[in-house]
Design an enzyme around this catalytic site. Structure first.
Site, PDB file in Angstrom:
ATOM      1  N   CYS A 193       0.823  -1.217   0.000  1.00  0.00           N
ATOM      2  CA  CYS A 193       0.000   0.000   0.000  1.00  0.00           C
ATOM      3  C   CYS A 193       0.856   1.267   0.000  1.00  0.00           C
ATOM      4  O   CYS A 193       1.949   1.293   0.563  1.00  0.00           O
ATOM      5  CB  CYS A 193      -0.904  -0.004   1.236  1.00  0.00           C
ATOM      6  SG  CYS A 193      -2.235   1.212   1.137  1.00  0.00           S
TER       7      CYS A 193
ATOM      8  N   ASP B 140      -5.336  -3.379  12.005  1.00  0.00           N
ATOM      9  CA  ASP B 140      -4.153  -2.520  12.082  1.00  0.00           C
ATOM     10  C   ASP B 140      -3.947  -2.102  13.533  1.00  0.00           C
ATOM     11  O   ASP B 140      -4.814  -2.303  14.386  1.00  0.00           O
ATOM     12  CB  ASP B 140      -4.371  -1.288  11.191  1.00  0.00           C
ATOM     13  CG  ASP B 140      -3.077  -0.600  10.787  1.00  0.00           C
ATOM     14  OD1 ASP B 140      -2.005  -0.997  11.286  1.00  0.00           O
ATOM     15  OD2 ASP B 140      -3.143   0.336   9.970  1.00  0.00           O
TER      16      ASP B 140
END
Length: 202
Positions: free
Chosen positions: A6, A125
């Site tokens: 990402c 996360d």
């Protein structure tokens, strides 16, 4: 192991990474991120990609009008919501989406998996009260060992050094890495991605 990298900001860098055989690339449409891309920049990156790479657009508490504008210009496959979006907000685009959760001991992942049951997957996360992802921080991965119907995508504190441990400990559907394979913010180190893929698939 499925791998998403990402936060690309350069077309050739994204192409080089994609040619290694990663599964997905993430583009950040969040202005406060150092990895933010404008729509023209994002389009250039996507046009450089080889086939069969999933293109994921990351948004944080974005206005629906802004997301619609991006979707009109950038051919994304999946939306990734990294803020405090409700299930209804995520579902309104009639597109596959991933819901990111910032995880700590208080996070009820099982309940959230029910709330966001229309999601393609949940991205777990590290919890940081001030930052929506991209911190490079690792959370207690034992918290990710939950029984839910949605695929789990593990993020936070991933690097070539931690990839094998992450897979062994959590056995997620996918790993999502950003800062752990960078030479600078938004610039990916191709050698680090190679090492990461090797370690994730040991």
């Amino acid at each position: 192991m499925n791998i998403k990298v990402c936060g690309f900001t350069q077309a050739q860098n994204a192409r080089d990474a994609a040619m290694l055989g990663i599964d997905a690339i993430g583009l950040v449409f969040y202005e406060q991120s150092p990895r933010y891309v404008e729509t023209a920049q994002a389009l250039e990156i996507i046009q450089a990609l080889p086939p069969f790479i999933s293109r994921v657009g990351l948004f944080v508490n974005a206005d629906a009008h802004f997301i619609d504008e991006v979707l009109c210009e950038v051919p994304l496959d999946t939306l990734q919501f990294h803020g405090d979006e409700t299930p209804q907000a995520c579902e309104q685009y009639a597109m596959p989406f991933i819901k990111a959760l910032r995880v700590n001991e208080q996070t009820n992942i099982v309940q959230l998996a029910q709330d966001y049951q229309q999601a393609s997957g949940l991205l777990l996360d590290a919890y940081n009260p001030n930052v929506y992802g991209g911190t490079g921080e690792q959370f207690d991965w034992s918290l990710a060992n939950v029984e839910i119907d949605l695929p789990i995508i593990l993020a936070g504190g991933l690097s070539p050094e931690t990839a094998h441990q992450a897979v062994s400990q959590v056995n997620p559907y996918a790993l999502d890495v950003s800062s752990g394979v960078e030479s600078a913010k938004g610039i990916k180190d191709i050698e680090k991605i190679k090492q990461f893929m090797t370690q994730a698939n040991l």
